[in-house]
Structures are given as C-alpha cells and as structure tokens.
Design a protein around this motif. Structure first.
Motif, mmCIF file in Angstrom:
data_model
loop_
_atom_site.group_PDB
_atom_site.id
_atom_site.type_symbol
_atom_site.label_atom_id
_atom_site.label_comp_id
_atom_site.label_asym_id
_atom_site.label_seq_id
_atom_site.Cartn_x
_atom_site.Cartn_y
_atom_site.Cartn_z
ATOM 1 N N UNK A 207 0.801 -1.315 -0.074
ATOM 2 C CA UNK A 207 0.049 0.031 0.060
ATOM 3 C C UNK A 207 0.862 1.305 -0.058
ATOM 4 N N UNK A 208 0.036 2.313 -0.625
ATOM 5 C CA UNK A 208 1.069 3.746 -0.599
ATOM 6 C C UNK A 208 0.906 4.005 0.944
ATOM 7 N N UNK A 209 1.801 4.996 1.439
ATOM 8 C CA UNK A 209 1.837 5.420 2.732
ATOM 9 C C UNK A 209 0.565 6.146 2.880
ATOM 10 N N UNK A 210 -0.042 6.110 4.225
ATOM 11 C CA UNK A 210 -1.319 7.032 4.498
ATOM 12 C C UNK A 210 -0.622 8.440 5.074
ATOM 13 N N UNK A 211 -1.666 9.122 5.194
ATOM 14 C CA UNK A 211 -1.304 10.519 5.791
ATOM 15 C C UNK A 211 -1.703 11.608 4.646
ATOM 16 N N UNK A 212 -1.674 12.973 5.547
ATOM 17 C CA UNK A 212 -2.279 14.082 4.842
ATOM 18 C C UNK A 212 -1.121 15.144 4.629
ATOM 19 N N UNK A 213 -0.954 15.443 3.526
ATOM 20 C CA UNK A 213 0.388 16.372 3.176
ATOM 21 C C UNK A 213 -0.140 17.830 3.664
ATOM 22 N N UNK A 285 4.442 10.497 3.737
ATOM 23 C CA UNK A 285 4.922 9.311 3.072
ATOM 24 C C UNK A 285 6.201 9.425 2.800
ATOM 25 N N UNK A 286 6.947 10.705 2.781
ATOM 26 C CA UNK A 286 8.405 10.461 2.166
ATOM 27 C C UNK A 286 9.355 10.236 3.351
ATOM 28 N N UNK A 287 10.385 9.623 3.079
ATOM 29 C CA UNK A 287 11.280 9.529 4.050
ATOM 30 C C UNK A 287 12.424 10.638 4.031
ATOM 31 N N UNK A 288 12.695 11.402 5.006
ATOM 32 C CA UNK A 288 13.584 12.611 5.137
ATOM 33 C C UNK A 288 14.510 12.413 6.216
ATOM 34 N N UNK A 289 15.584 13.137 6.175
ATOM 35 C CA UNK A 289 16.337 13.452 7.229
ATOM 36 C C UNK A 289 16.549 14.881 7.630
ATOM 37 N N UNK A 290 16.359 15.394 8.579
ATOM 38 C CA UNK A 290 16.351 16.625 9.116
ATOM 39 C C UNK A 290 17.627 16.950 9.852
ATOM 40 N N UNK A 291 18.426 18.176 9.486
ATOM 41 C CA UNK A 291 19.550 18.549 10.125
ATOM 42 C C UNK A 291 19.309 19.500 11.108
ATOM 43 N N UNK A 292 20.143 19.513 12.214
ATOM 44 C CA UNK A 292 20.182 20.808 13.095
ATOM 45 C C UNK A 292 19.212 20.573 14.394
ATOM 46 N N UNK A 293 18.632 19.388 14.520
ATOM 47 C CA UNK A 293 17.844 19.063 15.741
ATOM 48 C C UNK A 293 18.653 18.565 16.875
#
Ligand code: GDP
Length: 621
Positions: A207-213, A285-293
C-alpha cells in the motif's frame, strides 16, 4: 503520495540483496551520471558476512514508471530500507519497520529461508506489513525454487501470517542476470529479461503510505545519523504535513509531557538512489533526514509548533549486559594497535553513543575504565569488532547482566532464546546441561539426517561459559544461536561449574613439544609458534582449577633428532578463539585482550606470584 512505496528488504547475507538492489538502481537509471555503476549500494561489510546478518542499515530509492497494465504511464518512487537482522537490535528493527508498508523477503532458492532472518520476518508480519517474496538465484542449476517456495510458505504459516500476507506474490529471480518472473522458469528455462514483474508486484501489493500532506507536520524519529559537519540528523517517514527548509518545528521527546522549544530547520535531505540529497521540502509518506535538531532522540516526534501532537513512539530498550573496557596493559600492548590510550578509547566510545542509541557509556571509579552497556553480547561484540578493525586496542572484563526491579520489588534478569542444532544422539547431554543452568526447553524439531533443533529459554547469566562446553559435548557438530528474549524472575544462585584455564607462566614462543605434552589435560587455544606471555591463557583445563603451564619448553636445537616419537608428534587443531567465545569464557579475574590482529585471553594478574595472592584473596579460591 499515491506514487510512493516504502519497503524494507529482509535477506540473509549472500542471498543476493546487494546484487538485486544494484540491478533495481541500474535498470531504473537511478545511478547518477558519472557515478561508478559498479558501486554496491547495500554491500555488507566483513562483519556482517561473518555473522550472516545485516548490522548497519542503509537506504536506497528508485524511480520506476509502469509501462503496461492498469497503471501504465504512472511514475513511482520506491524507497528501500535495509533492516538490521537480529533480536539484539529488537527495538531498532521495529522502528525501521514502522517506516515502511511492505517488505521484500529475499530468499536464496537453493538455501531456503535461514534462521537469522526469522526474527525480522516475524516482526514484519506482526506489524501487518505486506510481504513480496523473491526466490533468487533460480538460474543456478542446483537451485530448487519449488522447495524454497514451500519452505517460505511454511515459515509464513508458522509465524502466523494473516490471509493477505499468505497471499503474498512469489517472484522467481536471477538478481545477477537482472530478471524477475511471476512464474517459475518454464521447462525450456524461458524467463523475462527484466525486473518489471518485481516492480509491478511491489506497486500492486504494497500500500501507498497514508497521511495528509496538508495537515500539520508530524514525523517520528526512527533513526539517527551523525555527520561531523551537520551534527545530528533525525531520520524518519513524514506522517502528516509538509516540511520546508526554514520552517520551525518542535521536538517532542518520548518521555516528556510537552515539546521542547521550537527550532528552525536549516537543512533537509531526501533519499535518491543511494545518497542523501539536499531537498527544499518533504511531504507525508516520504523518508527524510532533518539536520540541526540537537534535541531529537529516537522516538521523538518532530511536529508543528503551533499544533504539536506526539506520535506513539517505541522507546529505546534499556541495556541488558555490560562490560568494563580499559586500555590494553598486556606485555603485547601496542604491537598492532594504532589507538591504545584511554583518551582515544573514550573519544571513540563517545562518538559511538551519538548514533548507537541503545548503547550506554559511563565512567567508573577508575579514570581509565569505562562501563559499556548494550543490548546483548552481539550488540557489544559488534562494537568491539568495529573498533579493532579501526585500529583500536583495549581489554574487556567478563560481561555482567543488568538486573531490574520487577513486580513487587522482586529482581528480574535477562533471559535468552537459545536455538541449538545438533545430532539427535547428543540431545541428552545438551538438555541435561542446559537444565542444570535453569534453562527450559520450549520445543524440539526433528530435521533431516538425524539432526534436531532444540529451543530453550535460559537466563543470560547462565550461558556465560556454556558455548565451549556445548562444543565439546557435541564434538564440534553442534551450532547454537542465542538472542535476548525478555526479562524474567531472578533465577537464583547458579553454581555452574566451569573449567579452569591453562595459564602460561613464562614468556616466549610456544613449542609443539610442550603443547603436545599439555593437550591431554584440556583444550588448547594456541598452536606452536604463537608468542605468549606470563599470565596469558593458552587453553581450557579439563578440571575446575587453573593450571600453570610452560608452553615454551623445547628440546634444545642442537639435539640430534632420532627418527621416532618426536617426529611423530600429532597436535590437535587448537580451538579458535572468537570474540564472543572469549567473552563467554572468561571469569572475574580474567580479561579479553582485543587488538587489530589478535584476540587473547589473560589473567588480570600477570605474574605467578600475583595470581597466587589473588587466589588466596578470593573466597572460593
Ligand atoms: P548479499 O550479501 O545478500 O548482499 O548478496 P550479494 O548480492 O553480495 O550476492 C552474494 C553472491 O551471490 C554474489 O557472489 C553474487 O554474485 C551471487 N548472486 C546474487 N544473485 C545471484 C543470482 O541471481 N544468481 C546467481 N547464480 N548468483 C547470484
């Protein structure tokens, strides 16, 4: 979002994961121009090869467009996440699997599914993830796709897969030749020439990821990465909303009632092909990396500071086992290591803690000793292996289990699941020995060729020192795997009789002549020509006490050798000392010496005199 698929790949080492992912990248043109297409994205390092499991998780992603079928012309982004493969990484496995909606279970069609991947597969099924099965290497003449198919199906049944999971598509592939088919190869060996069937199966069943952009931003931190330039990076799948560089977010730790102060996001990364790529924004749905936290931990929620909501996270499990690590003080210290001082060891450990979340490092009352705690022998063993491969030298004490208060204030200790494969005829002695150690047998499986597989639940503490006994009892024909299961009631005093050590009382070089004289008194760990020092352990004594031995004695070189007895010396192959074997073997008054080129066992006391003093001081000695 309809066009994103997040999948994890589960494979035993050597079943072809690297080859498959490389092919997926290649055929979708995901390698960037100028990139060396020979790079192996998910290649396992030597450590992983030795152990047959994935230790370091890597990510990749491909873009694929359907050329036929109902979705023809539609373009998809498939994110592929690697899964660490052992129960010692239990929490980590679960966190990683929470990022995905399906798993690719890759199985060698000759070998069939292997026990090391069972744990992750079970977790994936429990989380309701949809599997896609790939039987790989069907080009090999000795492969048996039908048998592998049945074994996988059996595994799914055993692990209580639901109906949808049991309906998983089975693909037949040669990752090496770059093709996958929905059917086993025909009688003439005919097969498609591409991987379309695989991409198609993934897009169709996962399945596609669920969630609301458009909703407020929310992401659970699943992994941490650390870069010397950017500091801590929080990686996860965006649950809801969209985040852009420059936006403010709040970091909400798992164990606090309110989010921490807001932070502006300086840089964001997505995953393309095999790299982190800077991006302006990331959506649900996207996999991301957040810097600075800097405040972000595994299990923290990163959220919209105006409308903060915390997600249910998985706490990092507390460590179960600890060791003391200190500089190597043996006479061989510095022979092969590049980094040997306590300062260097401390810095290395402090660096490790930044991304190895279940690891703890604490100071002790001795300035040059550190208490290092982790999720089990494998977790700690891997760190030590990594360090020695980087050129570190150090020594380590006997591991200790970490207890915790349980219900009604009673103490609890860690228990392990132990699986032993051995010839049926040796079952009796193994069951008896494990029961003596308060192990409980869970069940027995009969396998081919008069072999059995025994499943036990045993206090971790009771297994120290058991491996060498097991090897002796099964005459080297048995293999055992163990992994953390859960905490349980303190098992009480374990008066486990273990064998003493053969301790070297003179420095020099071991001779065949003296080893020959000793081999009937126990099991040797070294062969002739090995350099030894006073206090080094060179074997296991057949009896309970330590035996002081001299292995450097030899007939004088000038002796004229007559043909006969001397020349006919037959030495048994010494028992190989592995890192885990060494950790399990040593007693309180002993250390494991770990250097880039050797693993040695030693007494803490390096002279006969001091050892005598130690023995007098210790209550039982
Ligand atoms: P990994 O450890 O799971 O990443 O496995 P690799 O991709 O490194 O593959 C292990 C070995 O199997 C390599 O020697 C590959 O060339 C070989 N291999 C991988 N896929 C296939 C295949 O489909 N057919 C055959 N015959 N060999 C394969």
């Amino acid at each position: 979002m309809k066009h994103i698929r997040n999948i994890a790949i589960i494979a035993h080492v050597d079943h072809g994961k690297t080859t498959l992912v490389d092919q997926m990248l290649r055929v979708t043109g995901s390698f960037r121009a100028g990139k060396d297409v020979g790079t192996r994205v998910m290649d396992s390092n030597p450590l992983e090869r030795e152990r047959g499991i994935t230790i370091f998780s890597k990510n990749a992603s491909v873009r694929w467009s359907a050329s036929a079928g109902p979705n023809a012309g539609e373009s998809y982004k498939i994110n592929i996440v690697d899964t660490p493969g052992h129960a010692d990484f239990g929490g980590e496995v679960e966190r990683i699997l929470r990022m995905v909606n399906g798993v690719l279970l890759l199985v060698d069609a000759f070998e069939g599914p292997m026990p090391q991947t069972r744990f992750v597969t079970r977790k994936a099924l429990e989380l309701g993830l949809q599997p896609v099965i790939i039987l790989n290497k069907v080009d090999r003449p000795d492969s048996d796709p039908d048998r592998a198919h049945d074994q996988v199906l059996e595994l799914l049944l055993e692990l209580e897969a639901n109906d949808a999971q049991l309906d998983a598509p089975f693909l037949y592939a040669s990752a090496k030749a770059g093709w996958a088919a929905a059917e086993p190869p025909g009688p003439g060996g005919e097969h498609p020439s591409d991987l379309e069937a695989l991409f198609e199966a993934v897009v169709r069943t996962v399945p596609a990821p669920a969630g609301d952009p458009a909703a407020p931003f929310q992401m659970l931190v699943s992994t941490l990465d650390y870069s010397p330039y950017l500091g801590r990076m929080a990686i996860g799948r965006v649950e809801n909303g969209t985040l852009a560089v420059g936006d403010s977010v709040a970091v909400w730790p798992l164990d606090q009632d309110a989010p921490l102060a807001r932070v502006r996001v300086p840089k964001l990364y997505g995953f393309e092909a095999m790299e982190k790529v800077e991006t302006e924004s990331g959506s649900a749905g996207e996999i991301i990396a957040i810097a600075g936290l800097e405040g972000a931990e595994i299990g923290s929620t990163i959220c919209d500071p105006e409308q903060p909501t915390r997600m249910a996270g998985i706490a990092v499990e507390p460590p179960t086992l600890s060791v003391e690590m200190r500089p190597n003080t043996s006479p061989f210290s510095g022979r092969s290591g590049q980094f040997v001082t306590s300062r260097q060891i401390r810095e290395r450990l402090e660096r490790e803690v930044l991304s190895n979340v279940a690891l703890r490092v604490e100071d002790t009352d001795q300035p040059d000793r550190f208490r290092v705690s982790g999720r089990g022998e494998l977790h700690l063993g891997i760190l030590m292996e990594q360090m020695r491969r980087e050129g570190f030298e150090f020594s380590v004490s006997r591991p200790q289990v970490i207890t915790r208060p349980g219900e009604g204030g009673r103490i609890e200790e860690p228990y392990e699941e132990m699986v032993a494969d051995l010839p049926e005829s040796m079952m009796g002695v193994v069951i008896r020995k494990v029961s003596e150690r308060r192990g409980e047998m869970q069940h027995v499986e009969h396998a081919e060729g008069a072999m059995v597989r025994l499943h036990f639940l045993v206090p971790t503490r009771a297994l120290f020192g058991y491996r060498s006994e097991f090897l002796t009892d099964t005459r080297g024909e048995g293999t055992m795997h163990r992994q953390f299961a859960h905490y349980g009631p303190w098992a009480g005093d374990l008066t486990v009789r273990t064998n003493g050590a053969m301790v070297c009382m003179a420095a020099g070089t071991a001779t065949g002549y003296s080893l020959f004289g000793l081999q009937e008194r126990g099991t040797l760990f070294i062969g002739p020509g090995t350099a030894v020092y006073d206090g080094m352990i060179v074997g296991e004594n057949a009896r309970e006490n330590d035996l002081e031995v001299n292995v450097t004695k030899g007939k004088k070189q000038t002796n004229v050798r007559s043909s006969g007895a001397d020349d006919a010396i037959v030495l048994e192959t010494p028992r190989e000392i592995t890192l885990e074997g060494a950790l399990e073997f040593i007693r309180e008054d002993e250390l494991v010496e770990i250097t880039p080129d050797a693993i040695r066992l030693r007494k803490r006391a390096l002279t006969t005199h001091e050892r005598k003093k130690d023995r007098r001081a210790s209550p039982g000695g």
